[in-house]
Design an enzyme around this catalytic site. Structure first.
Site, PDB file in Angstrom:
ATOM      1  NE  ARG A 180      16.048  18.117  -1.071  1.00  0.00           N
ATOM      2  CZ  ARG A 180      15.266  17.171  -1.117  1.00  0.00           C
ATOM      3  NH1 ARG A 180      14.216  17.138  -0.500  1.00  0.00           N
ATOM      4  NH2 ARG A 180      15.564  15.895  -1.788  1.00  0.00           N
ATOM      5  CG  ASP A 460      15.546  10.105  -2.779  1.00  0.00           C
ATOM      6  OD1 ASP A 460      15.001   9.351  -2.200  1.00  0.00           O
ATOM      7  OD2 ASP A 460      14.975  11.217  -2.998  1.00  0.00           O
TER       8      ASP A 460
END
Length: 545
Positions: A180, A460
């Protein structure tokens, strides 16, 4: 910091061009070779104007929402939604994705994730990686060595005991690698082409593809990518144009690169058919990026007093607006022959407290059971210990490699279903918890750590963004009260911020402990600002490195 300047030839073979690298770590020359830099220059020159146009379109769209407008299905693309088309066939390596693990790109994580027993590993340069130059170069080097089969890591020695050694299992036993890159909105400040910062998306994807696409093609393993934070079909088309260019420049078969798109913005949920169509020759599926999606809901409706959400612990996937999002994604993907991937439960195993651990694992089981029963083709975990649990649930309920045959023709979702907020409350613990998560995560991020366990949840950037944007919206919405009657105002925030250092005093070995006061100052400024900052990581990035 002083710039390190390299001269390389443009892809077209013209006059020498200048690219500035604003930082240096040992060994980066093995990655940032003249040929690799030339490839990056070519990507920047060709696609930076289009990227800027897409970002301008985002800003214009947000102004519409701020003025009271609502996202909806597009009238100009009705024919795409009504059409009877499908995406290209999926490669064998991506037919069964029932359990995927995700995490940052440091060598130890890469080895453990590839060895974990998951079907796929999403190596994340985005939400779980703080983009220091050292982290980025270390991550690119680790992935290059992993693809080559040479990646090893030895932990530092401690108390006279040699550190543990980590090595990759044989290739056939490894998870399928997916990468990603960072989103379109982010610059890579350490790389400037023609005086302008390069797109972080193009840097991450371009450098990985340049070094690894050939080997991965030989293994019939892609390359495969996850694409984050798209908001429109035009942004998907831009990605498709980039990938066409990469395939041509690296002599790959057209359509060789496969992607999965995270539906993690509210505008994108109204354009899922269109996004699949724009990427139809290479898309493998869509993913319910639930945490960023909640963050996007708050950000999209930041000026809408009737769209304020309760504290984040109450905004679960069983809430009607999130269930509608998940079921529409399944229906849309399966109608088009693509995978509908589930999201990630944030819980991680709790050591030393069996009762608390069982409660946490029960939440994970319920979440994965909901996903497989609804028709998802796979799910995400953040910790290797959760892989057996998720696999057991999907194996029992999904004996086939995927559930693309589950068409969910019973689902009927309209605009109102996707934008109606969930009911709930704001507790004092919920308010103060948001403050603590923001400060602790931001401090760790500034210290170079982008993935942080806090109170047995894996935080996160996406989960921290929910906490940060909720605080801003609550504080800028007149008349809100906690469930005990206390008014939600800046005095309440100030008391929480003042009390936080003493609350954390016994935990000063926490990640980023030395930057707690800096993080408190940043959160204070961000919440007091008249305008909601688009992303927490944009002002924080200026302080990184």
């Amino acid at each position: 910091m002083s710039a390190v300047v390299s001269r390389v030839q443009d892809l077209g073979g013209g006059t020498p061009e200048r690219i500035e690298l604003g930082a240096h770590v040992p060994g980066q020359e093995q990655l940032l070779t003249p040929a690799a830099l030339a490839f990056l220059i070519g990507l920047h020159r060709r696609f930076e104007p289009a990227r800027q146009a897409r970002l301008a379109a985002r800003r214009e769209r947000q102004r519409f929402f701020d003025a009271g407008g609502l996202p909806d299905f597009r009238a100009d693309t009705a024919a795409i939604r009504a059409g009877d088309w499908q995406v290209a066939p999926l490669p064998a390596a991506l037919l069964d994705r029932r359990v995927e693990i995700t995490g940052p790109v440091d060598p130890k994580m890469v080895i453990n994730a590839l060895n974990s027993g998951a079907n796929c590993f999403m190596a994340d340069f985005e939400d779980s990686t703080a983009p220091t130059w050292g982290n980025l170069i270390t991550g690119q080097r680790a992935l290059k060595q992993a693809v080559a089969g040479t990646l090893e890591f030895t932990a530092p020695a401690a108390n006279g005991t040699p550190g543990k050694h980590y090595a990759l299992k044989p290739f056939a036993q490894q998870a399928v690698l997916m990468v990603r890159p960072r989103g379109w909105h982010l610059d890579e400040k350490h790389v400037r082409v023609d005086g302008a910062p390069m797109s972080a998306s193009l840097f991450d994807l371009g450098l990985f593809a340049f070094h690894n696409a050939g080997a991965l093609t030989t293994f019939d393993r892609g390359p495969y990518f996850y694409l984050p934070k798209l908001q429109s079909m035009e942004e998907a088309q831009l990605w498709n144009d980039v990938l066409d260019h990469v395939e041509q420049a690296l002599h790959l078969t057209p359509g060789q690169i496969k992607v999965t798109v995270l539906i993690e913005t509210l505008p994108a949920v109204f354009e899922m058919d269109e996004i699949l169509h724009a990427l139809r020759t290479r898309i493998a599926g869509l993913n319910c990026g639930r945490w960023d999606y909640v963050f996007s809901y708050i950000k999209t409706f930041r000026k809408h007093r009737d769209k304020v959400l309760p504290e984040r612990g109450q905004v679960t996937m069983t809430q009607p607006f999130l269930r509608a999002y998940s079921e529409l994604l399944i229906q849309t993907c399966h109608r088009r022959g693509a995978h509908a991937m589930g999201g990630m439960a944030a819980q991680i195993p709790i050591s030393g407290d069996d009762a608390a651990n069982e409660t946490a694992m029960a939440k994970v089981r319920a979440d994965k059971l909901r996903e497989v029963t609804a028709g998802h083709d796979g799910t995400w975990v953040a910790h290797p210990a959760l892989i057996p649990l998720a696999r057991e649930i999907f194996d029992e309920r999904m004996p086939t490699p995927n559930q693309r045959h589950v068409l969910r023709e019973d689902v009927l979702v309209v605009q109102a279903d996707l934008i109606k907020p969930s009911l709930g409350t704001i507790t004092r613990a919920g308010f103060e918890g948001n403050v603590e998560v923001c400060v602790r995560y931001l401090a760790a991020w500034l210290d170079g750590n982008g993935c942080v366990p806090i109170h047995w949840l894996m935080e996160d950037a996406a989960t921290a963004e929910i906490a940060r944007t909720q605080l801003w919206q609550w504080l800028h919405s007149d008349g809100l009260h906690l469930d005990d009657g206390t008014q939600v105002d800046f005095a309440l925030l100030e008391r929480a911020l003042i009390g936080l250092p003493s609350k954390l005093a016994d935990r000063m070995k926490l990640p980023g402990a030395s930057r707690i006061n800096e993080a408190i100052g940043m959160l204070d400024r961000l919440t007091h600002a008249d305008d909601l900052a688009e992303f927490l990581t944009l002002p924080a990035y200026a302080r990184l490195d």
